[in-house]
Write a protein that holds these residues in place. Structure first.
Motif, PDB file in Angstrom:
ATOM      1  N   TYR A 273       0.884  -1.296   0.005  1.00  0.00           N
ATOM      2  CA  TYR A 273      -0.053  -0.187  -0.182  1.00  0.00           C
ATOM      3  C   TYR A 273       0.660   1.267  -0.149  1.00  0.00           C
ATOM      4  O   TYR A 273       1.950   1.023   0.510  1.00  0.00           O
ATOM      5  N   ALA A 274       0.504   2.162  -0.759  1.00  0.00           N
ATOM      6  CA  ALA A 274       1.258   3.620  -0.633  1.00  0.00           C
ATOM      7  C   ALA A 274       0.071   4.762  -0.629  1.00  0.00           C
ATOM      8  O   ALA A 274      -0.829   4.654  -0.877  1.00  0.00           O
ATOM      9  N   SER A 275       0.689   5.818   0.130  1.00  0.00           N
ATOM     10  CA  SER A 275      -0.232   6.849   0.290  1.00  0.00           C
ATOM     11  C   SER A 275       0.489   8.079  -0.116  1.00  0.00           C
ATOM     12  O   SER A 275       1.620   8.190  -0.085  1.00  0.00           O
ATOM     13  N   LEU A 276      -0.139   8.962  -0.924  1.00  0.00           N
ATOM     14  CA  LEU A 276       0.494  10.276  -1.586  1.00  0.00           C
ATOM     15  C   LEU A 276      -0.102  11.308  -0.702  1.00  0.00           C
ATOM     16  O   LEU A 276      -1.222  11.417   0.021  1.00  0.00           O
ATOM     17  N   ASP A 277       0.294  12.614  -1.040  1.00  0.00           N
ATOM     18  CA  ASP A 277      -0.296  13.733  -0.190  1.00  0.00           C
ATOM     19  C   ASP A 277      -1.010  14.617  -1.276  1.00  0.00           C
ATOM     20  O   ASP A 277      -1.238  14.265  -2.640  1.00  0.00           O
ATOM     21  N   GLY A 278      -1.666  15.600  -0.870  1.00  0.00           N
ATOM     22  CA  GLY A 278      -2.628  16.539  -1.756  1.00  0.00           C
ATOM     23  C   GLY A 278      -1.898  17.042  -2.983  1.00  0.00           C
ATOM     24  O   GLY A 278      -2.749  17.054  -3.889  1.00  0.00           O
ATOM     25  N   ASP A 279      -0.813  17.307  -3.072  1.00  0.00           N
ATOM     26  CA  ASP A 279      -0.263  17.681  -4.372  1.00  0.00           C
ATOM     27  C   ASP A 279       0.931  16.803  -5.001  1.00  0.00           C
ATOM     28  O   ASP A 279       1.563  16.781  -5.831  1.00  0.00           O
ATOM     29  N   ALA A 280       0.798  15.384  -4.529  1.00  0.00           N
ATOM     30  CA  ALA A 280       1.655  14.367  -4.765  1.00  0.00           C
ATOM     31  C   ALA A 280       3.104  14.531  -5.001  1.00  0.00           C
ATOM     32  O   ALA A 280       3.570  14.012  -6.005  1.00  0.00           O
ATOM     33  N   ASP A 281       3.686  15.160  -4.057  1.00  0.00           N
ATOM     34  CA  ASP A 281       5.136  15.240  -3.835  1.00  0.00           C
ATOM     35  C   ASP A 281       5.679  14.405  -2.928  1.00  0.00           C
ATOM     36  O   ASP A 281       6.988  14.528  -2.427  1.00  0.00           O
ATOM     37  N   ARG A 282       4.731  13.755  -2.099  1.00  0.00           N
ATOM     38  CA  ARG A 282       5.193  12.792  -1.031  1.00  0.00           C
ATOM     39  C   ARG A 282       4.822  11.642  -1.119  1.00  0.00           C
ATOM     40  O   ARG A 282       3.580  11.603  -1.481  1.00  0.00           O
ATOM     41  N   ILE A 283       5.372  10.472  -0.657  1.00  0.00           N
ATOM     42  CA  ILE A 283       4.742   9.162  -0.838  1.00  0.00           C
ATOM     43  C   ILE A 283       5.121   8.255   0.531  1.00  0.00           C
ATOM     44  O   ILE A 283       6.536   8.413   0.800  1.00  0.00           O
ATOM     45  N   VAL A 284       4.553   7.410   1.284  1.00  0.00           N
ATOM     46  CA  VAL A 284       4.852   6.474   2.020  1.00  0.00           C
ATOM     47  C   VAL A 284       4.295   5.303   1.817  1.00  0.00           C
ATOM     48  O   VAL A 284       3.172   5.239   0.998  1.00  0.00           O
ATOM     49  N   TYR A 285       4.891   4.375   2.085  1.00  0.00           N
ATOM     50  CA  TYR A 285       4.415   2.949   1.839  1.00  0.00           C
ATOM     51  C   TYR A 285       4.173   2.162   3.102  1.00  0.00           C
ATOM     52  O   TYR A 285       4.770   2.710   4.062  1.00  0.00           O
ATOM     53  N   TYR A 286       3.294   1.099   3.222  1.00  0.00           N
ATOM     54  CA  TYR A 286       2.891   0.370   4.410  1.00  0.00           C
ATOM     55  C   TYR A 286       2.273  -1.029   3.890  1.00  0.00           C
ATOM     56  O   TYR A 286       2.102  -1.170   2.691  1.00  0.00           O
ATOM     57  N   TYR A 287       2.128  -1.726   4.904  1.00  0.00           N
ATOM     58  CA  TYR A 287       1.658  -3.127   4.880  1.00  0.00           C
ATOM     59  C   TYR A 287       1.340  -3.563   6.344  1.00  0.00           C
ATOM     60  O   TYR A 287       1.735  -2.892   7.394  1.00  0.00           O
ATOM     61  N   VAL A 288       0.572  -4.690   6.159  1.00  0.00           N
ATOM     62  CA  VAL A 288       0.216  -5.037   7.682  1.00  0.00           C
ATOM     63  C   VAL A 288       0.922  -6.645   7.592  1.00  0.00           C
ATOM     64  O   VAL A 288       0.623  -7.233   6.399  1.00  0.00           O
ATOM     65  N   ASP A 289       1.286  -7.172   8.545  1.00  0.00           N
ATOM     66  CA  ASP A 289       1.740  -8.410   8.459  1.00  0.00           C
ATOM     67  C   ASP A 289       1.064  -9.656   8.773  1.00  0.00           C
ATOM     68  O   ASP A 289      -0.432  -9.160   8.849  1.00  0.00           O
ATOM     69  N   LYS A 290       1.429 -10.798   8.983  1.00  0.00           N
ATOM     70  CA  LYS A 290       0.528 -11.835   8.927  1.00  0.00           C
ATOM     71  C   LYS A 290      -0.466 -11.625  10.265  1.00  0.00           C
ATOM     72  O   LYS A 290      -1.465 -12.343  10.339  1.00  0.00           O
ATOM     73  N   ASN A 291       0.089 -10.877  11.304  1.00  0.00           N
ATOM     74  CA  ASN A 291      -0.608 -10.817  12.558  1.00  0.00           C
ATOM     75  C   ASN A 291      -1.433  -9.419  12.390  1.00  0.00           C
ATOM     76  O   ASN A 291      -2.054  -9.209  13.283  1.00  0.00           O
TER      77      ASN A 291
END
Ligand code: 16G
Ligand code: ZN
Length: 528
Positions: A273-291
């Motif tokens: 999964y990834a999220s951008l900010d309102g003008d799309a100059d920032r990004i972070v990724y994330y995930y959930v593990d098996k738990n």
């Protein structure tokens, strides 16, 4: 340009009783306070273009991750960089001029100060994000540009990095440093051509991208049309029609600050999964593990991923004597810095704000810079690019690595951090490494950390040194922080005045979650 025309046009945008300041990301505040500011920024852009011999200057109207009622404006310099910092003060002075006459007078003073050639036709391009207030602010900007005879072009709703890209393309057209076709289509083609080559014969499942209900949504949809089917991109939170949804319970800032999923995302274990900010100059990724435990893959994780991948490609291409450096800020997790140094790469710490990181990254053949919040990119110096493109591979393996490396330099938006380009970069690297998000995450374990903000009477009494990692004022406070930090394992804490809000920020990290939280609270208590 006549005095009457400028004064009359300025009269339509009276200055509210307010003091303005061109800060780390230009002017940013409640949109209703901004018309006069945007008008005057238009005048500044015209001057800046003439000062630069008629090169194209960009004006971006956006307030990034701020709430829907805010807006902002910032200038883009000819090579797509942020405005040179010593010009920020002229923007501040123009924005604060108390009358239309004073605006005109200051404008002509600047003309004289810089001995500006009045025969040069200034050129300015502009764009905005998707906020409700943007069209009216664009009108204020146009009125200013028309009043001083600027040749201008609007690009409508664009991501901030797209406008940076187009500015650079326009100013380098026809030169040996030509950056690309100066259109949105040119942007999509440049990124997608590189991506499609890097992903030929590869496939790597899917990624879900939360676009914060901002301009990144429609632009990512557009970009997607040019991409091969090596990955499936699912776009969510892309409602730009409902203005109130912008950055609300979604986006990079929501995820990074709260270290949690956007409520609209029900995450499948080990999916990306990834999220951008309102003008799309920032990004972070994330995930959930098996738990089902949430894990953030922030700007630090992206920087380490990119630096090690590029380092390997350089090595496998047979290119030698090539410097790679990683530029971070005080917010970089201590574990990320330790990890990079263990890889034998130098790290540098600069004050917060893209312009500082960008500047420091220029010192290397390849400078990787990211703020922990997901703002960042990779710069290759002009001489490094020449070496890469002139390099003769000595084996098929070197040839393959070199081809990948060349495509990576095209895939990355080197003008400024770009969430769309960074998204493709991460996807390419994970596909090449055949990594699931937990394998990427396993490079190092983030130290638990906590960011707090404290309301203070006057944030300007807080003065920092050592790239904002230490306070020099108020006297004695740093010693108190040091004493607290000394009581915890692997701990670090700093206090810095915000560049965008009237608050002071407190950052703390330590070996355990409870210690990090406690340290942040204790340091915050010192500010009372
Ligand atoms: C601005 C900066 C961002 C930085 C943030 C810090 C740019 C384009 N943006 O948004 O990089 O992380 O300020 O805000 O430079 P703060 O000073 O309020 O903590
Ligand atoms: Zn932004």
């Amino acid at each position: 340009m006549s005095q009457e025309a400028v004064i009359a046009a300025s009269g339509a945008y009276p200055k509210p009783a307010q003091t303005f300041q061109y800060g780390t990301a230009g002017f940013r505040m409640k949109a209703e306070l901004l018309p006069s500011v945007v008008f005057r920024v238009g005048l500044l852009a015209a001057l800046r273009s003439r000062y630069k011999g008629g090169q194209v200057i960009g004006v971006m109207i956006t307030a990034s991750h701020n709430p829907p009622a805010d807006n902002g404006v910032k200038l883009i310099d000819p090579l797509g960089e942020m405005l040179e910092s010593n010009w920020e003060a002229y923007g501040t002075a123009l924005a604060n001029a108390e009358s239309d006459q004073a605006v005109y007078d200051y404008y002509t003073q600047l003309e004289q100060k810089f001995n500006i050639n009045k025969d040069i036709v200034p050129q300015v391009i502009y764009g905005s994000d998707t906020r409700e207030s943007s069209p009216a602010l664009v009108q204020a900007l146009k009125d200013a540009l028309d009043a001083v005879g600027v040749k201008s072009q609007g690009f409508g709703a664009v991501t901030t990095p797209q406008l940076h890209y187009i500015v650079r393309c326009l100013n380098t057209q026809g030169t040996e440093d030509a950056y690309g076709e100066p259109t949105l289509e040119g942007y999509y083609k440049k990124l997608s051509t590189a991506f499609n080559q890097l992903m030929a014969n590869k496939s790597n499942g899917s990624v879900t991208v939360d676009c914060a209900n901002g301009v990144g949504g429609p632009k990512l949809r557009e970009l997607q049309k040019y991409l091969n089917d090596s990955i499936e991109i699912t776009i969510t939170n892309d409602d730009t029609e409902t203005f109130s949804k912008l950055n609300s319970e979604s986006g990079a800032d929501y995820v990074k600050t709260g270290q949690r999923l956007p409520p609209s995302v029900s995450a499948k274990p080990l999916a990306r999964y990834a999220s951008l900010d309102g003008d799309a100059d920032r990004i972070v990724y994330y995930y959930v593990d098996k738990n089902s435990v949430f894990h953030l893959l922030d700007g630090d994780k992206i920087a380490t991923l990119a630096a090690s991948f590029i380092g390997d490609l350089i090595h496998h291409s047979g290119i030698t004597d090539f410097s790679i450096g990683v530029v971070q800020t005080a917010y970089a997790n201590g574990s990320s810095t330790a990890y990079i140094e263990k890889q034998g790469l130098p790290t540098v710490c600069t004050p917060t704000g893209v312009k500082h990181l960008h500047h420091a990254a220029l010192a290397y053949d390849c400078g990787v810079y990211f703020e922990a919040n997901g703002h960042g990119t990779v710069l290759f110096s002009p001489s490094a690019l020449k070496r890469i493109f002139a390099h003769e591979p000595k084996s098929p393996a070197q040839d393959t690595a070199l081809t990948h490396l060349k495509n990576i330099t095209e895939l990355i938006n080197q003008t400024v951090g770009d969430a769309l380009s960074d998204l493709l970069l991460v996807e390419v690297i994970l596909a090449h490494k055949d990594w699931t998000p937990d394998l990427w995450d396993a490079c190092y374990a983030d130290l638990p950390n906590k960011l707090e903000k404290a309301e203070v009477e006057d944030r300007n009494v807080y003065k920092t040194t050592d790239a904002e990692r230490k306070l020099t004022h108020p006297a004695g406070l740093q010693e108190q922080i040091d004493a607290l930090v000394g009581k915890y394992e692997q701990a670090r804490s700093f206090v810095r005045p915000s560049g965008t809000e009237n608050v002071v920020r407190v950052y703390a990290e330590a070996a355990t979650r409870s210690e990090a939280d406690e340290l942040a609270q204790k340091v915050k208590a010192l500010l009372k």
